[in-house]
Design a protein around this motif. Sequence first.
Motif, short mmCIF file in Angstrom:
data_model
loop_
_atom_site.label_atom_id
_atom_site.label_comp_id
_atom_site.label_asym_id
_atom_site.label_seq_id
_atom_site.Cartn_x
_atom_site.Cartn_y
_atom_site.Cartn_z
N VAL A 113 22.04 7.41 20.54
CA VAL A 113 22.58 6.68 19.40
C VAL A 113 23.88 6.01 19.84
CG1 VAL A 113 23.45 6.82 17.04
CG2 VAL A 113 21.57 8.30 17.76
N ASP A 114 23.99 4.73 19.60
CA ASP A 114 25.22 3.99 19.91
C ASP A 114 25.41 2.95 18.81
OD1 ASP A 114 27.41 2.69 20.89
OD2 ASP A 114 26.60 2.33 22.89
N MET A 115 26.24 3.29 17.83
CA MET A 115 26.43 2.44 16.66
C MET A 115 27.90 2.03 16.55
SD MET A 115 24.19 4.72 13.98
CE MET A 115 24.53 3.57 12.64
N GLN A 116 28.14 0.79 16.19
CA GLN A 116 29.49 0.31 15.96
C GLN A 116 29.46 -0.86 14.98
OE1 GLN A 116 31.44 -1.61 19.28
NE2 GLN A 116 29.49 -2.23 20.20
N ASP A 117 30.57 -1.05 14.29
CA ASP A 117 30.67 -2.17 13.36
C ASP A 117 32.14 -2.40 13.01
OD1 ASP A 117 29.88 -4.30 11.88
OD2 ASP A 117 28.86 -3.16 10.31
N TYR A 118 32.43 -3.61 12.55
CA TYR A 118 33.77 -4.02 12.15
C TYR A 118 33.67 -4.76 10.82
CZ TYR A 118 34.94 -3.26 17.08
OH TYR A 118 35.11 -2.72 18.33
N ASP A 171 22.31 20.06 26.92
CA ASP A 171 21.41 18.94 26.66
C ASP A 171 22.12 17.77 26.02
OD1 ASP A 171 19.25 20.27 27.72
OD2 ASP A 171 18.62 21.11 25.80
N VAL A 172 23.23 18.01 25.35
CA VAL A 172 24.01 16.92 24.74
C VAL A 172 24.95 16.37 25.80
CG1 VAL A 172 25.63 16.28 22.93
CG2 VAL A 172 23.84 17.96 22.46
N LYS A 173 24.69 15.16 26.26
CA LYS A 173 25.48 14.55 27.31
C LYS A 173 26.67 13.78 26.76
CE LYS A 173 22.57 16.12 30.26
NZ LYS A 173 22.92 17.29 31.08
N LEU A 174 26.62 13.38 25.51
CA LEU A 174 27.71 12.61 24.92
C LEU A 174 27.67 12.79 23.41
CD1 LEU A 174 29.99 10.44 25.11
CD2 LEU A 174 28.19 8.71 24.93
N GLY A 175 28.82 13.04 22.82
CA GLY A 175 28.93 13.12 21.37
C GLY A 175 30.33 12.74 20.94
N GLU A 176 30.47 11.61 20.27
CA GLU A 176 31.80 11.14 19.88
C GLU A 176 31.69 10.22 18.67
OE1 GLU A 176 35.81 9.08 21.82
OE2 GLU A 176 34.05 9.49 23.05
N LEU A 177 32.61 10.43 17.72
CA LEU A 177 32.72 9.58 16.54
C LEU A 177 34.15 9.10 16.43
CD1 LEU A 177 31.84 8.39 13.77
CD2 LEU A 177 32.44 10.60 12.76
N SER A 178 34.32 7.79 16.33
CA SER A 178 35.64 7.18 16.12
C SER A 178 35.56 6.30 14.88
CB SER A 178 36.05 6.34 17.34
OG SER A 178 36.19 7.15 18.49
N ALA A 179 36.48 6.53 13.95
CA ALA A 179 36.51 5.74 12.72
C ALA A 179 37.97 5.43 12.39
CB ALA A 179 35.86 6.50 11.57
N LEU A 202 36.40 12.30 16.78
CA LEU A 202 35.73 13.61 16.85
C LEU A 202 34.85 13.64 18.09
CD1 LEU A 202 34.97 16.36 15.51
CD2 LEU A 202 33.09 15.13 14.39
N ARG A 203 35.02 14.68 18.92
CA ARG A 203 34.23 14.83 20.14
C ARG A 203 33.54 16.19 20.13
NH1 ARG A 203 38.28 13.93 25.00
NH2 ARG A 203 39.25 15.72 23.93
N TYR A 204 32.31 16.24 20.63
CA TYR A 204 31.58 17.50 20.66
C TYR A 204 30.58 17.50 21.81
CZ TYR A 204 27.96 14.71 18.38
OH TYR A 204 27.03 13.75 18.09
N LEU A 205 30.41 18.65 22.43
CA LEU A 205 29.39 18.91 23.45
C LEU A 205 28.88 20.33 23.24
CD1 LEU A 205 31.06 17.36 26.64
CD2 LEU A 205 29.11 16.44 25.37
N TYR A 240 29.92 5.36 16.83
CA TYR A 240 29.33 6.69 16.97
C TYR A 240 28.39 6.67 18.17
CZ TYR A 240 26.52 10.85 16.16
OH TYR A 240 25.87 12.05 16.33
N GLN A 241 28.57 7.65 19.09
CA GLN A 241 27.75 7.73 20.29
C GLN A 241 27.23 9.15 20.45
OE1 GLN A 241 30.93 6.13 22.92
NE2 GLN A 241 29.43 4.62 23.55
N HIS A 242 25.94 9.25 20.74
CA HIS A 242 25.30 10.55 20.94
C HIS A 242 24.15 10.36 21.92
CE1 HIS A 242 23.95 14.64 19.76
NE2 HIS A 242 22.76 14.15 20.07
N ALA A 243 24.09 11.21 22.93
CA ALA A 243 23.00 11.19 23.90
C ALA A 243 22.53 12.61 24.15
CB ALA A 243 23.45 10.54 25.21
#
Length: 742
Positions: free
Chosen positions: A304-309, A264-272, A257-260, A289-292
């Motif tokens: 926000v820059d979150m990731q996990d496995y 003011d939102v420079k980055l918005g992306e969720l990958s699962a 999922l990508r959004y701008l 998940y990345q959001h700036a």
Amino acid sequence: MTLWRPLALLSFVLTLGLVSSLEAQRPNIRFVPGPKAGGGDIEWSNAPNGRVELVKDEYLLIELEARIKYQDITVRADKITHNFKTKDVVAEGHVIVDQGPSRLTASQAVYNINTRTGTFFNATATMDPSMYFSGDRIEKIDDDSFKLTNGVFTSCDLDRPAWSIHVGEATVNLDDYAYFHDLSFHAQKLPIFWAPRLVWPTKRERSQGLLIPRVLFSTRFGQRLELGYFIPFGESVDATVYADINTKQFFGTGLNLRYLPSQDVKLGELSAYAVNNPDRNDVEWKYQYQHAQENLPGGFRGVVDMQDYSDLDFFREYDRDPRLHTLSNIYSSAYLTKNRPTYSLNVIADRRDLVSVNTRQRFEQVPAVQYRRYPQRLGRSPLYLSLESSASQLRMSNIVNDLETRDADYFRADVFPTLSMQLRTPPWLSVKPQISLRQTWYSSSLDEATNKPTNDESIDRFYAQGQVEMIGPSFSRVYNQAMGGFSRFKHVIEPRVRYLYTTEVEEQDRIIRFDTVDTPYLPLVQDSVEYSLTQRILGKETGPGGNAREVLSLSLRQSVALSDPFEENRGGSNIPGAERRPARYTPLTASLRVNPYQTLTLDATSTFGNVSHQIDTTSVSANLVGTGDNADKYLSFTWFASFNQPGSPADGSSQIRINTGSSLLRDRLRADVELNFDAQKGSFLEQRFLTGWTGSCYGFSLEFRRHLVYDFDASIGQTVERPITSYGIAVTLKNVGTIGSH
């Protein structure tokens, strides 16, 4: 696995990919219509010796280089007949119809310049941006629809296309879809496969539809079919849904999922992504998940820059992503930051997982507030005050200590002010004294008997540090001699000495170590001196705008304890298994950096152990990158070695990594190589060879990769290595996308 199964699967994927609605890798096929009919004068012309016949202002006959212009439409042919009442044009011989940026050519055409409809015989046309087609007959049904009979579509030269799609019939609707019937895909003149239908988007905006499927062949997971479906939600949001089908029951699904929504939102992306693991009867998962965002209330910036496995070792093999093999920790963070010329304020929550085979150690700040005050002059005095401070809740879990697991959850507050003085000295000498105080409070500590965290007793730690750093006296000499693109050189010899005094730090062994706050500025001795000698060569580039830059530097540095010896982990070599004992001197470190050109760098570092009395570690790295016409060429070399230590059972190590790539044969052929070689064992840890060919309207690439993965074998209680070999092939068609395996 028999040969027919992968071939049949690949053929099915190719057919499915071309009979699907393509989006992310689709061609942007569209006609560009001119303005709607609205009247206007008709202009015509022909060659000076041509024929013009006007019949009662109703018919116009033009021969020899005939031309008619109406609004944005221009018709050229050997012979043109025009009906002024109906606006019908009959063109014969070398017919060319231009409407805006679009062009159609034919041997004969019947065209109405008012309704902009007609029929073209033995015709060719161009779709924006560079998709060409031809047919026995092309009918322009209305301003937005075309019909093609017995035609060819391609992005190549129509006379000799490297690839093409032959269709029995096709209907093209502007800003909608093109529908192909009875199609066959050709490489040169050779038919590759056939499909009954193909739906092709012609929308000017993003449109939803299936992505080109891809296949993967694996001995562990079986044959994999990777599918994707793209869904746009307006101009600022889109999503792609994935589904993977494996012959060995490793079924997966995912979402990107990508959004701008604003500037003011420079980055918005969720990958699962989640995949069924039949070997463990469980579901493996991963996410990022990345959001700036800028301009938050209070002048803050949020990231926000979150990731996990769920199992990093599983995805190292399943994902086929080589970056995962060098990933030693998984880091996630979310923070608010406010930076001003005099201070910075951060509110941060982060998590770091240190990953090794079958083990994971986690360190978390949940959350932490950090305030830093940059050095500020106190009035007109030569004194400068700076401050570092933080308040945190800290967690640690699965921390291995003497083969036992220990967890911790506690609070920590830290204040670290520094007062420095800027003395007036000659330009060749700099002397900077400073005093620092550090007060740190911990809600938990390590139990002296068990060495495990306990909440029964807090600790309040205090220490002070004073230091004087002297740089110089520096010596320099200028050489007015041109060499290698430089007009002159400057040789600088710069000694540096720093004296450091630290007060006694009580109960340091009871501190739970989390980061550098918990370990006072090393080396941890009361009296020590760090000294270094650096030689630099600066070069002034030739030319009126030439800059001065460092061409070469060589430094030697070491520390000596004037009171108690250094701690054991600082006294000798840092190599695992090496003999550790207190020592007065730290290892002697030599560093060399050579940068004769902007495209070439060489770095080398070596340490000489004062305990081992030999070279302990050595590393060398070199990078060469091309510029201009050679910008696509690169070469990097890295060698790291650690040597056997006296009295140590551990062997040394020596690893070599080479990465190189270049275009060949007038940029048509490209080759890239990645090698990671264990010189101590005499075996490759990783090999990757990639080659590709790029044509005018197509390209293909081949890949071979072999690497080692490490699994924990519970039956023997040891980590074992297992080689994995993979192959890949991909074909890229201009304005279509990439089809193949990877």
